[in-house]
Design a protein around this motif. Structure first.
Motif, mmCIF file in Angstrom:
data_model
loop_
_atom_site.group_PDB
_atom_site.id
_atom_site.type_symbol
_atom_site.label_atom_id
_atom_site.label_comp_id
_atom_site.label_asym_id
_atom_site.label_seq_id
_atom_site.Cartn_x
_atom_site.Cartn_y
_atom_site.Cartn_z
ATOM 1 N N ALA A 109 0.856 -1.184 0.000
ATOM 2 C CA ALA A 109 0.000 0.000 0.000
ATOM 3 C C ALA A 109 0.883 1.223 0.000
ATOM 4 O O ALA A 109 1.965 1.222 0.596
ATOM 5 C CB ALA A 109 -0.926 0.005 1.219
ATOM 6 N N GLY A 110 0.428 2.292 -0.651
ATOM 7 C CA GLY A 110 1.261 3.477 -0.772
ATOM 8 C C GLY A 110 1.489 4.217 0.525
ATOM 9 O O GLY A 110 2.481 4.925 0.670
ATOM 10 N N ALA A 111 0.558 4.080 1.472
ATOM 11 C CA ALA A 111 0.675 4.728 2.778
ATOM 12 C C ALA A 111 -0.070 3.883 3.795
ATOM 13 O O ALA A 111 -0.897 3.037 3.427
ATOM 14 C CB ALA A 111 0.106 6.152 2.728
ATOM 15 N N GLY A 112 0.211 4.093 5.073
ATOM 16 C CA GLY A 112 -0.417 3.294 6.118
ATOM 17 C C GLY A 112 -1.920 3.517 6.183
ATOM 18 O O GLY A 112 -2.360 4.618 6.539
ATOM 19 N N PRO A 113 -2.738 2.511 5.859
ATOM 20 C CA PRO A 113 -4.187 2.706 5.832
ATOM 21 C C PRO A 113 -4.796 2.932 7.215
ATOM 22 O O PRO A 113 -5.793 3.650 7.342
ATOM 23 C CB PRO A 113 -4.715 1.397 5.220
ATOM 24 N N ALA A 114 -4.227 2.303 8.235
ATOM 25 C CA ALA A 114 -4.826 2.317 9.562
ATOM 26 C C ALA A 114 -4.098 3.274 10.488
ATOM 27 O O ALA A 114 -2.919 3.602 10.281
ATOM 28 C CB ALA A 114 -4.817 0.908 10.157
ATOM 29 N N ALA A 115 -4.793 3.718 11.515
ATOM 30 C CA ALA A 115 -4.170 4.576 12.520
ATOM 31 C C ALA A 115 -3.150 3.787 13.324
ATOM 32 O O ALA A 115 -3.263 2.570 13.491
ATOM 33 C CB ALA A 115 -5.241 5.142 13.454
ATOM 34 N N GLY A 116 -2.145 4.477 13.803
ATOM 35 C CA GLY A 116 -1.100 3.847 14.605
ATOM 36 C C GLY A 116 0.017 4.825 14.860
ATOM 37 O O GLY A 116 0.071 5.902 14.251
ATOM 38 N N PRO A 117 0.922 4.492 15.757
ATOM 39 C CA PRO A 117 2.022 5.410 16.062
ATOM 40 C C PRO A 117 2.975 5.573 14.884
ATOM 41 O O PRO A 117 3.120 4.671 14.049
ATOM 42 C CB PRO A 117 2.719 4.732 17.251
ATOM 43 N N ASN A 118 3.614 6.722 14.820
ATOM 44 C CA ASN A 118 4.637 6.934 13.803
ATOM 45 C C ASN A 118 5.796 5.974 14.028
ATOM 46 O O ASN A 118 6.216 5.732 15.160
ATOM 47 C CB ASN A 118 5.160 8.367 13.853
ATOM 48 N N SER A 119 6.318 5.440 12.941
ATOM 49 C CA SER A 119 7.452 4.527 13.034
ATOM 50 C C SER A 119 8.750 5.302 13.211
ATOM 51 O O SER A 119 8.898 6.428 12.733
ATOM 52 C CB SER A 119 7.529 3.663 11.780
ATOM 53 N N ARG A 120 9.701 4.686 13.874
ATOM 54 C CA ARG A 120 11.029 5.273 14.024
ATOM 55 C C ARG A 120 11.886 4.984 12.786
ATOM 56 O O ARG A 120 11.594 4.072 12.002
ATOM 57 C CB ARG A 120 11.709 4.704 15.264
ATOM 58 N N LEU A 121 12.951 5.768 12.659
ATOM 59 C CA LEU A 121 13.889 5.575 11.562
ATOM 60 C C LEU A 121 14.656 4.275 11.717
ATOM 61 O O LEU A 121 14.947 3.831 12.833
ATOM 62 C CB LEU A 121 14.914 6.711 11.528
ATOM 63 N N VAL A 122 15.039 3.696 10.590
ATOM 64 C CA VAL A 122 16.071 2.664 10.589
ATOM 65 C C VAL A 122 17.370 3.311 11.068
ATOM 66 O O VAL A 122 17.666 4.467 10.746
ATOM 67 C CB VAL A 122 16.243 2.070 9.178
ATOM 68 N N ASP A 123 18.157 2.589 11.851
ATOM 69 C CA ASP A 123 19.390 3.151 12.425
ATOM 70 C C ASP A 123 20.481 3.163 11.359
ATOM 71 O O ASP A 123 21.346 2.290 11.294
ATOM 72 C CB ASP A 123 19.815 2.321 13.642
ATOM 73 N N ASN A 124 20.412 4.183 10.524
ATOM 74 C CA ASN A 124 21.337 4.342 9.408
ATOM 75 C C ASN A 124 21.847 5.787 9.439
ATOM 76 O O ASN A 124 21.041 6.716 9.529
ATOM 77 C CB ASN A 124 20.595 4.044 8.093
ATOM 78 N N PRO A 125 23.161 6.023 9.403
ATOM 79 C CA PRO A 125 23.675 7.401 9.506
ATOM 80 C C PRO A 125 23.071 8.346 8.470
ATOM 81 O O PRO A 125 22.785 9.512 8.781
ATOM 82 C CB PRO A 125 25.183 7.227 9.309
ATOM 83 N N ARG A 126 22.883 7.856 7.251
ATOM 84 C CA ARG A 126 22.302 8.708 6.210
ATOM 85 C C ARG A 126 20.889 9.120 6.567
ATOM 86 O O ARG A 126 20.494 10.277 6.394
ATOM 87 C CB ARG A 126 22.322 7.972 4.872
#
Length: 386
Positions: A109-126
């Motif tokens: 899906a192009g975006a999260g259809p359901a409500a929920g908390p914002n996801s954290r970043l992948v631990d990547n320096p960039r």
């Protein structure tokens, strides 16, 4: 947000020879997916656990995305559409299985259809540098697109192809529309991902380019302005790949079915080949005004294929399906030359009868299906079960 490894593929000597002569162009595909809870429809930060479960033979083609509730796959380059279909089918099924072993589900899906908390970043320096520079431009559980790579003979030719591509990309964006829901409600757009994605400073239609040198100058100026950290952050709807000798079309949502994704890839290659022929014949690309292209892409995001699109020739609204049919007719000779016409026709008829991902999600809602049921349908469709 980073290109995944294209990998390797085995092709027949005959096809390889034709590709070497430039008779045929290779194509590849990248897809980004959401990871959702196995019971609830919300996104979950399980990407590391999912990657641990991916089979070894698929691992080179699977990687992180920007957020921990996302994952990305990339096919090896292919000459035959059937080969792309098989490669992407293995990746979808393999990663969906890995997600389930990790206690989550894979959702195209192009975006999260359901409500929920914002996801954290992948631990990547960039990614941390991106967050520091650009703030919270990617809220929610992630924005997921489809990127199609088509080979080109050289960057200078590729830039001229990009100019010719500009008027055609809105209708392909409309065909891929698959994000009407966000945070548990209907946004009123077929592709809400498109609207959220445009907040990044380098997202939008490709500008008219005078040469490859002009392209490189723009990249340097954008880096100097702070609007992007590196070439990988050039998010134009079509660009030269930073890693491969390809043009990369990247305006569409990830589609719920592999059928829709392969249709997009077939049309993309036939279109690039058709436009390459125009470039070689000396034809000039139409210099469509940038505001008009913005309007056409907005129209595609708003309606998908189920409403109106903007005809770039007449500059008037037309039924989006009519515009898609015009594109297919335009590239038909190349579909025939690649041997893709029969499969493309079948896939186009399926899209016509079933509707885009956005239309199918709304049809479920109209029947009283809750958002959780729509997410369940998306997960099953991503696996090819519907």
């Amino acid at each position: 947000m980073e290109a995944a490894a294209h990998g390797t593929t085995t092709i027949s000597p005959q096809l390889a020879a034709r590709a070497e002569r430039g008779d045929l162009l290779t194509l590849g595909m990248e897809e980004e997916y959401l990871l959702v809870d196995a019971v609830e429809p919300r996104g979950v930060e399980t990407v590391e656990a999912v990657l641990d479960e991916v089979p070894e033979e698929l691992r080179p083609s699977v990687q992180h995305e920007y957020l921990r509730s996302q994952i990305e796959v990339a096919s090896p380059p292919q000459l035959e559409l059937a080969g792309l279909y098989a490669a992407m089918s293995r990746l979808r099924t393999g990663v969906a299985d890995a997600a389930e072993r990790a206690g989550s589900r894979l959702v195209a899906a192009g975006a999260g259809p359901a409500a929920g908390p914002n996801s954290r970043l992948v631990d990547n320096p960039r990614y941390h540098r991106m967050r520091e520079q650009f703030g919270d431009l990617a809220p929610g559980q992630g924005l997921c697109g489809t990127h199609v790579h088509v080979s080109i003979p050289d960057p200078e030719t590729g830039v001229r192809v990009l100019n010719h591509l500009r008027p055609w990309l809105p209708v392909l964006q409309a065909a891929a529309a698959n994000s009407p829901l966000f945070g548990g409600h209907d946004t009123g757009y077929a592709s809400w991902r498109s609207m959220m994605w445009e907040r990044w400073p380098t997202v939008g239609p490709t500008p008219y380019l005078h040469s490859h040198e002009h392209y490189l100058t723009l990249l340097a100026d954008l880096r100097a302005s702070g609007a992007m950290l590196d070439e990988g952050m050039l998010y134009w709807y079509a660009r030269l790949s930073a890693n491969y000798p390809t043009v990369e079309l990247r305006m569409g949502d990830v589609t719920p079915t592999l059928d829709d994704a392969i249709l997009l890839a077939a049309l993309a290659r036939a279109l690039v080949t058709t436009l390459l022929n125009e470039v070689r014949s000396g034809a000039e690309a139409p210099d469509v005004p940038h505001p008009l292209l913005m309007a056409a892409h907005w129209r595609a995001a708003k309606d998908g294929l189920e409403g109106l699109g903007l005809d770039m020739a007449s500059r008037e609204p037309r039924p989006a399906w009519r515009l898609l049919r015009q594109l297919v007719a335009y590239v038909r000779p190349e579909l025939e030359r690649y041997g893709d016409l029969e499969l493309t026709t079948v896939l186009l008829d399926r899209l016509r009868s079933r509707g885009t991902g956005a239309a199918r999600q709304r049809a479920l809602l109209a029947k009283g299906t809750p958002v959780a049921g729509v997410v369940d349908w998306l997960a099953r469709t991503t696996r090819g079960e519907t």
